[in-house]
Design a protein around this motif. Sequence first.
Motif, short mmCIF file in Angstrom:
data_model
loop_
_atom_site.label_atom_id
_atom_site.label_comp_id
_atom_site.label_asym_id
_atom_site.label_seq_id
_atom_site.Cartn_x
_atom_site.Cartn_y
_atom_site.Cartn_z
N GLY A 1 0.85 -1.19 0.00
CA GLY A 1 0.00 0.00 0.00
C GLY A 1 0.88 1.23 0.00
N GLU A 2 0.25 2.39 0.16
CA GLU A 2 1.01 3.64 0.13
C GLU A 2 2.14 3.66 1.15
OE1 GLU A 2 2.23 7.28 -1.13
OE2 GLU A 2 0.68 6.05 -2.06
N ASP A 3 1.87 3.25 2.36
CA ASP A 3 2.88 3.26 3.42
C ASP A 3 3.03 1.90 4.10
OD1 ASP A 3 3.66 5.96 3.17
OD2 ASP A 3 1.89 6.62 4.29
N HIS A 4 2.66 0.83 3.41
CA HIS A 4 2.70 -0.51 3.98
C HIS A 4 3.63 -1.39 3.15
CE1 HIS A 4 -0.61 0.29 6.76
NE2 HIS A 4 -1.12 1.00 5.77
N TYR A 5 4.47 -2.15 3.84
CA TYR A 5 5.44 -3.01 3.19
C TYR A 5 5.43 -4.38 3.85
CZ TYR A 5 7.04 1.59 1.78
OH TYR A 5 7.10 2.87 1.29
N ARG A 6 5.96 -5.38 3.14
CA ARG A 6 6.07 -6.72 3.69
C ARG A 6 7.37 -7.34 3.21
NH1 ARG A 6 1.24 -10.67 3.26
NH2 ARG A 6 0.80 -9.74 5.27
N ILE A 7 8.10 -7.93 4.15
CA ILE A 7 9.29 -8.70 3.83
C ILE A 7 8.93 -10.16 4.07
CG2 ILE A 7 11.69 -9.19 4.42
CD1 ILE A 7 11.89 -6.29 5.42
N SER A 8 9.14 -11.00 3.07
CA SER A 8 8.88 -12.44 3.19
C SER A 8 10.18 -13.19 3.00
CB SER A 8 7.87 -12.90 2.13
OG SER A 8 6.66 -12.20 2.25
N LEU A 9 10.53 -14.03 3.97
CA LEU A 9 11.76 -14.82 3.90
C LEU A 9 11.39 -16.29 3.82
CD1 LEU A 9 12.53 -12.35 6.18
CD2 LEU A 9 14.70 -13.40 5.71
N ALA A 10 12.02 -17.03 2.90
CA ALA A 10 11.80 -18.47 2.76
C ALA A 10 12.70 -19.20 3.75
CB ALA A 10 12.11 -18.91 1.33
N LEU A 11 12.09 -19.77 4.77
CA LEU A 11 12.85 -20.42 5.85
C LEU A 11 12.38 -21.85 6.04
CD1 LEU A 11 12.91 -17.47 8.41
CD2 LEU A 11 14.66 -18.13 6.76
N ALA A 12 12.39 -22.63 4.96
CA ALA A 12 11.98 -24.02 5.04
C ALA A 12 12.86 -24.78 6.01
CB ALA A 12 12.06 -24.67 3.66
N GLY A 13 12.24 -25.57 6.87
CA GLY A 13 12.99 -26.39 7.82
C GLY A 13 13.23 -25.72 9.16
N PHE A 14 12.95 -24.42 9.27
CA PHE A 14 13.12 -23.72 10.54
C PHE A 14 11.81 -23.69 11.31
CE2 PHE A 14 16.85 -22.20 8.40
CZ PHE A 14 17.77 -21.98 9.41
N LYS A 15 11.91 -23.64 12.63
CA LYS A 15 10.76 -23.48 13.50
C LYS A 15 10.76 -22.03 14.01
CE LYS A 15 11.20 -28.20 15.12
NZ LYS A 15 11.56 -29.05 16.25
N PRO A 16 9.59 -21.50 14.37
CA PRO A 16 9.53 -20.12 14.86
C PRO A 16 10.47 -19.84 16.04
CG PRO A 16 7.33 -20.91 14.44
CD PRO A 16 8.25 -22.09 14.27
N GLU A 17 10.67 -20.81 16.91
CA GLU A 17 11.54 -20.59 18.08
C GLU A 17 13.03 -20.58 17.71
OE1 GLU A 17 10.05 -24.88 18.05
OE2 GLU A 17 9.09 -22.92 18.03
N GLU A 18 13.36 -20.93 16.47
CA GLU A 18 14.75 -20.90 16.01
C GLU A 18 15.09 -19.60 15.26
OE1 GLU A 18 15.31 -25.70 15.28
OE2 GLU A 18 14.52 -24.46 13.65
#
Length: 155
Positions: free
Chosen positions: A45-62
Amino acid sequence: MRTTFDPTPFWRSTVGFDRLFDLMNESSRWSGEVAYPHYNIEKAGEDHYRISLALAGFKPEEITITTEHNGLTVEGSKAERAASDQTEYLYQGISARPFRRVFSLADYVQVKSATFEDGLLKIDLVREVPEAMKPRRIAINGNVSKPTIDQKKAA
Protein backbone atom coordinates in the motif's frame (compact mmCIF):
# COMPACT_ATOMS: atom_id res chain seq x y z
CA MET A 1 35.64 1.20 -13.63
CA ARG A 2 34.26 3.17 -10.71
CA THR A 3 32.77 1.02 -7.95
CA THR A 4 31.64 3.64 -5.44
CA PHE A 5 29.07 6.40 -5.61
CA ASP A 6 30.45 9.93 -5.31
CA PRO A 7 27.80 12.19 -3.73
CA THR A 8 30.02 15.30 -3.83
CA PRO A 9 27.90 17.19 -6.42
CA PHE A 10 24.77 16.66 -4.32
CA TRP A 11 26.31 18.05 -1.13
CA ARG A 12 26.24 21.51 -2.67
CA SER A 13 22.45 21.65 -2.74
CA THR A 14 21.24 19.24 -0.03
CA VAL A 15 21.17 19.31 3.74
CA GLY A 16 20.78 16.27 5.99
CA PHE A 17 21.09 13.53 3.37
CA ASP A 18 24.38 12.15 4.69
CA ARG A 19 22.74 8.90 5.78
CA LEU A 20 21.21 8.37 2.33
CA PHE A 21 24.55 8.84 0.60
CA ASP A 22 26.22 6.48 3.07
CA LEU A 23 23.58 3.82 2.29
CA MET A 24 24.14 4.22 -1.44
CA ASN A 25 27.89 3.91 -1.00
CA GLU A 26 27.48 0.88 1.27
CA SER A 27 25.15 -0.86 -1.18
CA SER A 28 27.90 -0.97 -3.80
CA ARG A 29 29.85 -3.29 -1.50
CA TRP A 30 27.02 -5.81 -1.20
CA SER A 31 27.62 -7.44 -4.58
CA GLY A 32 29.34 -10.46 -3.01
CA GLU A 33 26.63 -10.98 -0.41
CA VAL A 34 25.42 -14.51 0.20
CA ALA A 35 21.84 -14.85 -1.06
CA TYR A 36 20.54 -16.95 1.83
CA PRO A 37 17.79 -17.01 2.83
CA HIS A 38 15.83 -15.94 -0.22
CA TYR A 39 13.41 -13.10 0.38
CA ASN A 40 10.90 -10.73 -1.23
CA ILE A 41 10.18 -7.11 -0.37
CA GLU A 42 6.66 -6.08 -1.33
CA LYS A 43 4.83 -2.77 -1.30
CA ALA A 44 1.36 -3.57 0.04
CA GLY A 45 0.00 0.00 0.00
CA GLU A 46 1.01 3.64 0.13
CA ASP A 47 2.88 3.26 3.42
CA HIS A 48 2.70 -0.51 3.98
CA TYR A 49 5.44 -3.01 3.19
CA ARG A 50 6.07 -6.72 3.69
CA ILE A 51 9.29 -8.70 3.83
CA SER A 52 8.88 -12.44 3.19
CA LEU A 53 11.76 -14.82 3.90
CA ALA A 54 11.80 -18.47 2.76
CA LEU A 55 12.85 -20.42 5.85
CA ALA A 56 11.98 -24.02 5.04
CA GLY A 57 12.99 -26.39 7.82
CA PHE A 58 13.12 -23.72 10.54
CA LYS A 59 10.76 -23.48 13.50
CA PRO A 60 9.53 -20.12 14.86
CA GLU A 61 11.54 -20.59 18.08
CA GLU A 62 14.75 -20.90 16.01
CA ILE A 63 14.28 -17.43 14.48
CA THR A 64 15.01 -14.08 16.12
CA ILE A 65 13.75 -10.73 14.81
CA THR A 66 15.37 -7.60 16.21
CA THR A 67 14.60 -4.02 15.35
CA GLU A 68 16.53 -0.96 16.35
CA HIS A 69 16.82 2.57 14.98
CA ASN A 70 16.54 2.30 11.17
CA GLY A 71 17.46 -1.38 11.10
CA LEU A 72 15.82 -4.79 11.09
CA THR A 73 17.80 -7.98 11.71
CA VAL A 74 16.49 -11.51 11.16
CA GLU A 75 18.66 -14.33 12.51
CA GLY A 76 18.15 -18.05 12.63
CA SER A 77 20.01 -21.13 13.73
CA LYS A 78 18.88 -24.72 13.92
CA ALA A 79 18.91 -26.51 17.23
CA GLU A 80 21.62 -29.13 17.54
CA ARG A 81 20.54 -32.54 16.33
CA ALA A 82 20.31 -35.20 18.98
CA ALA A 83 23.04 -37.81 19.07
CA SER A 84 20.36 -40.44 18.48
CA ASP A 85 19.54 -38.86 15.09
CA GLN A 86 21.90 -40.74 12.80
CA THR A 87 20.26 -39.75 9.51
CA GLU A 88 22.52 -40.28 6.54
CA TYR A 89 21.69 -37.92 3.69
CA LEU A 90 22.34 -38.94 0.11
CA TYR A 91 21.53 -35.36 -0.92
CA GLN A 92 20.66 -32.48 1.37
CA GLY A 93 19.12 -29.58 -0.58
CA ILE A 94 17.23 -28.00 2.31
CA SER A 95 19.71 -25.75 4.00
CA ALA A 96 19.87 -25.72 7.77
CA ARG A 97 22.80 -23.36 8.15
CA PRO A 98 22.62 -20.38 10.46
CA PHE A 99 21.87 -17.04 8.83
CA ARG A 100 21.74 -13.34 9.57
CA ARG A 101 19.91 -10.97 7.22
CA VAL A 102 19.97 -7.20 7.90
CA PHE A 103 17.56 -4.70 6.32
CA SER A 104 17.96 -0.93 6.48
CA LEU A 105 14.70 0.86 7.21
CA ALA A 106 13.80 4.40 6.22
CA ASP A 107 12.90 6.96 8.84
CA TYR A 108 9.54 6.33 10.55
CA VAL A 109 9.22 2.75 9.21
CA GLN A 110 8.19 0.42 12.03
CA VAL A 111 7.65 -3.31 12.31
CA LYS A 112 3.96 -3.98 12.96
CA SER A 113 3.80 -7.78 13.03
CA ALA A 114 5.52 -11.00 12.07
CA THR A 115 3.96 -14.34 11.15
CA PHE A 116 5.48 -17.71 10.31
CA GLU A 117 3.41 -19.97 8.11
CA ASP A 118 4.18 -22.70 5.57
CA GLY A 119 7.94 -22.08 5.75
CA LEU A 120 7.57 -18.33 5.09
CA LEU A 121 8.38 -15.66 7.64
CA LYS A 122 6.31 -12.55 6.84
CA ILE A 123 7.21 -9.25 8.47
CA ASP A 124 4.74 -6.39 8.02
CA LEU A 125 6.07 -2.84 8.16
CA VAL A 126 4.36 0.54 8.05
CA ARG A 127 5.66 4.07 7.67
CA GLU A 128 4.02 6.36 10.22
CA VAL A 129 5.19 9.95 9.89
CA PRO A 130 4.43 11.98 13.04
CA GLU A 131 2.04 14.91 12.60
CA ALA A 132 4.81 17.35 13.49
CA MET A 133 6.88 16.05 10.55
CA LYS A 134 4.13 16.20 7.91
CA PRO A 135 4.09 19.10 5.45
CA ARG A 136 2.10 22.12 6.58
CA ARG A 137 1.27 25.46 5.04
CA ILE A 138 2.93 28.49 6.56
CA ALA A 139 0.98 31.76 6.56
CA ILE A 140 2.83 34.80 5.31
CA ASN A 141 2.45 37.76 7.61
CA GLY A 142 3.08 40.95 5.69
CA ASN A 143 3.92 44.31 7.17
CA VAL A 144 0.42 45.69 6.58
CA SER A 145 -0.25 48.91 8.43
CA LYS A 146 -3.72 49.44 9.82
CA PRO A 147 -5.30 52.79 9.10
CA THR A 148 -5.18 55.19 12.02
CA ILE A 149 -8.18 57.20 13.22
CA ASP A 150 -6.94 60.32 11.42
CA GLN A 151 -6.64 58.41 8.12
CA LYS A 152 -10.20 57.10 8.50
CA LYS A 153 -11.59 60.64 9.06
CA ALA A 154 -9.75 61.94 6.00
CA ALA A 155 -11.32 59.31 3.76
